[in-house]
Every structure is written in C-alpha cells, then in structure tokens.
Design a protein around this motif. Sequence first.
Motif, PDB file in Angstrom:
ATOM      1  N   PRO A 213       0.809  -1.228   0.000  1.00 48.44           N
ATOM      2  CA  PRO A 213       0.000   0.000   0.000  1.00 48.44           C
ATOM      3  C   PRO A 213       0.836   1.269   0.000  1.00 48.44           C
ATOM      4  O   PRO A 213       0.479   2.245  -0.671  1.00 48.44           O
TER       5      PRO A 213
ATOM      6  N   ALA B 168      -8.867  -2.188  -3.469  1.00 49.89           N
ATOM      7  CA  ALA B 168      -8.043  -1.530  -2.454  1.00 49.89           C
ATOM      8  C   ALA B 168      -7.134  -0.482  -3.089  1.00 49.89           C
ATOM      9  O   ALA B 168      -6.941   0.612  -2.538  1.00 49.89           O
TER      10      ALA B 168
ATOM     11  N   ASN C 299      -6.800  -0.610   4.211  1.00 50.12           N
ATOM     12  CA  ASN C 299      -5.435  -1.144   4.134  1.00 50.12           C
ATOM     13  C   ASN C 299      -4.826  -1.521   5.476  1.00 50.12           C
ATOM     14  O   ASN C 299      -4.016  -2.448   5.525  1.00 50.12           O
TER      15      ASN C 299
END
Length: 326
Positions: free
Chosen positions: A14, A241, A284
């Motif tokens: 991420p 995501a 996340n």
Amino acid sequence: METMAQAWLRVRWPLLAAIGPVAFGSTYFVTHEFLPGDTPLWGSAMRALPAGVVLLLIARRLPRGRWWWRSAVLGTLNMGLFFCLVYVAAQLLPSSVAASLMSLSPFAIAGAAWLLVRERPTARVAFAAVLGGAGVLLIVGTATGALDGWGVAASVASMVLSSIGAVLMKRWDDGTPVLTVTAWQLVVGGIELVVAAAVVEGAPPSVTPTEAAAFAYVSLVATALGFVCWFSGFRHLPAGAVGVIGLLNPVTGVALGVAVGGEALTVTQALGIGLVLSSIALVNLRRREPSPSRRRSDRPGSRPLGPLRPPDAAPRVPVPPRHRSP
C-alpha cells in the motif's frame, strides 16, 4: 501481538502504491502553473515518451508474442488517450477540482475488476469507497474556481479509460516485471501522441528553461516513477483496495493548490480530506498479508506447493519394488 516485520510486510505494497496517486496529484498543479496550455498533444507526448525511453533503457527488453498487441492496447488506454485528456482537464479546471474528479476512479476500478477479473469488492472496500467518495464530494462541492464542462468531460473520460487499462494489466499479468510492461506502454502511448501532435498541432513548441524543468519532473517523477509504483500495487493488492488508495490524488492536488497556488481551503474541504484519509486507512491497515505459499499458488501457471522438508534432510532415494519368487 504484531511485530515490526509483520507490520512492514502488511503495509509495504500500500505504501508503494500510494506513491502513484501522490505523484499524479502533483501533475495537475505543475501542468496548470508551469506548462503551456495551447499544445496539449505535444505536452502529453513530452510527458510519456521520455519516461518510456528511460524505463526501456533500464528494462532492456522488447515485447514478445502477444505482448505486442497487449502493449498497444494498454499504452493507448493508460497513456495515449489518458495523458491527453488529463492535460486538457488540468488546463481547463482548477487543480483541486481536476484531481477530485479523478478520485471517483475507485468505483470505476471496482466495476471493471468485477467484470474483467471476477474480483468482487468486499464489504470493507465498498464502505471505504463510499466513505472516500463522500469526502470527494465535500472537496469538489466547495472547491474554488469555475467548472468548465469540457474540462469535466475530459477528466471523467480519462478516469474511465485508465481504470479499464489498469484492470486489463492485472488480468494479463504473466509474471513480466512491472517496470518492463510500464516501459512498453509509455513508449507506445508516447509514439501515438507524437504522431497525433504532429498532425493536429504541427511542429513541437519551444519551451523555456522553467517549462523544460517542469516537463522533466512530470515525465520522470510523476510518470515513470508514479506508474511503476501504481501498477505494482495492482499486481500485489486487490484492485478495489488500490482504487481507494488512489483517493490520495485529490488530497495531493488540494494540498498543493493551497500550499503553493494560493487556493483557499475551507473547513468542509478539510473534513473531506479527513474522510478520504480515513477510507484509505480502513481498507489497508487491517489487510492480511497472504502467506508465501498462497501467493505462489495464485500466480498464473503455478502449481500448489508440496509438503515442506527441512533443508538438511537427506534426499529421498526411490526403493525398487520387491519381487517374490514363485
């Protein structure tokens, strides 16, 4: 209790993916403030082609087989049409508005992922997208500056095309390095833009030293580095995501517009930024990192791992079958 190593394994992708939308968000401000607005095709070409050439020199690999036509499709969607439309939107809209409209991409990415790779968004991702979308509405609804209809259309079209292209890249993942595939796309898109610019706009424009420096930043940092990080996120994370992480795009655009461009930041916009950051954290921070065996078995063409044996175990020697005498 989670160790530091486990926490890093969970957040490393991420964090890497977040570099992409932060770099993209800065493009709006740099383009709006420092680059010429009367030659959008040449501006887009000078962004894409140098970045692609630099990455291609690093990768030192040309497409093979089906990757020739795949690179053409991805380069057109993710680079050629996308850059031109973004350049037009950046010239017609304030940086905060242009970046905020692009942040609606989580919904387009989630829909494309559902249709193309059968990746259904989880309840957490869906809620995070709605939460972030509410923040975007607060940012857009109170952004300073007039809304140009053509600028809004260009921004929305670029968002839809790039979402489809990103999910197609995830669908066609066969283990080819992300940097290599990104280089191919940038070269294809850059060549398309050079041809279109020469036909439509004529000779390339002359640039001042300040504009040359701005083009260098937009090409090497906001494009080469940004897209490698962005596509790396799609390879290792669910598309939904990554789409939510993309909401950092408008936050960056608003922050630069306020800090450097003199744009006003209202309380409502600040609340919207808070909702966007909360949505990114929601999708996340509690994500579980798949085990190495799961990651390997999920790769195209891979086989499930067999039972593990100690590294110092003696090799197995096949025992010949015994034959009984009659």
